[in-house]
Design a protein around this motif. Sequence first.
Motif: not given
Length: 390
Positions: A141, A173, A176-177, A179-182, A208, A210
């Motif tokens: 992040s 897993s 997947r976490q 990939e959610k980072i804006k 995906s 990303k």
Amino acid sequence: FYIVNGCSLTSGADRKCRRMINSIYKKNPETKVIITGCYAQSHPYLDSINQSKSLIVPQYLKEFIPEIATNQFRANRFSPLLLKDYLKERMQMRINAFAGRSRAFVKIQDGCSDYCAYCIIPFMRGNPKSKKAEIIIKEISGLVKAGFQEVVLTGINLGVWAEDLSGELSLSSLIRQIEKIKGLKRLRLSSIGVQHINKELIQVIADSGKLCKHLHISLQSGDDFILNKMQRKYSVSKYLGKIEQIKKAVENISFTTDIIVGFPGESNEHFKNTLKAVKIVGFLKVHIFPFSPREKTQAYCLPEKVALKTIEMRKQQLKDTAMQVSLLFRKSLLNKTVQVLFEQQEQDYSIGYSDNYVPVKVYGCKNLENKLLSIKVIRVTINHTFGRLL
């Protein structure tokens, strides 16, 4: 003072490090040298150097060299309190900045316990150690906020991430976490063992938007007899079968690999099987290493050494084959649109990497560094891939 960050993967790398250190002291006998990297981890030559003018910093502490050099420039002597602090920080394996780069590399794992017959790394790095997921997420992040478009997950044995952590965790897993980072545009895996690629991970790659469509999967040999002697954890058929599964699930995915040439006992027939496997996979790039005997490893004392002349001939033959299959893969991208993250300017060309790790050159466009753009592939040669900005 000088800093020598030494690789110890092959005996040739060892020799280069040793020559560099000797050269530094020869030119300036009074200079101080900090020696780090895997070479500093365990090498008998270091016992003979001038301890009053050198500081040996273990691989796992090298990111703290500025602080160590300032406060503790005494060879192999650390304040117990400071060393404890260094080790606490080290377990987080933090990376803070990558000035001038479009890609950031985040180390999520270190160490390996596979003990392949030729490999010195387990002796240098020890057993696998994983960075916690929450630390990885926080670090990535921060890098995204700093302007990085792509993050590469790295590790000595990436596929075993989280095996030493509690909870139901896996590399899939974690992806997947992440990939959610804006703001994160691209995520890439550095290298992974074929035995660690399961259906879940293949599905994650396929789904995906990303995760880059590229995998570096070491083959080392395309012959089962040699793989067995190397103590690799797969057969040729299992390797090729996994590649086929991935190709069916992920369009235009590319593969890169490592191959050792001249492992003890490798016959012409064994080597031909390796060439055959390279052609079947159609690698984008093959990293070729001549066998390098390393003390402590099981392969060090193996009989049936391959002649150096034979190794050189096989290296060239493998290089020629690898270039041809790379050309075929890149030609398959002609007239297709790829997303390229630009990294550098070279004369009149801007150069970057597609998500499937093809280096693409675009003529006449400047100031594209750190931009992710749509490019049409218009020409492919044996050494280069050219595109046009859309």
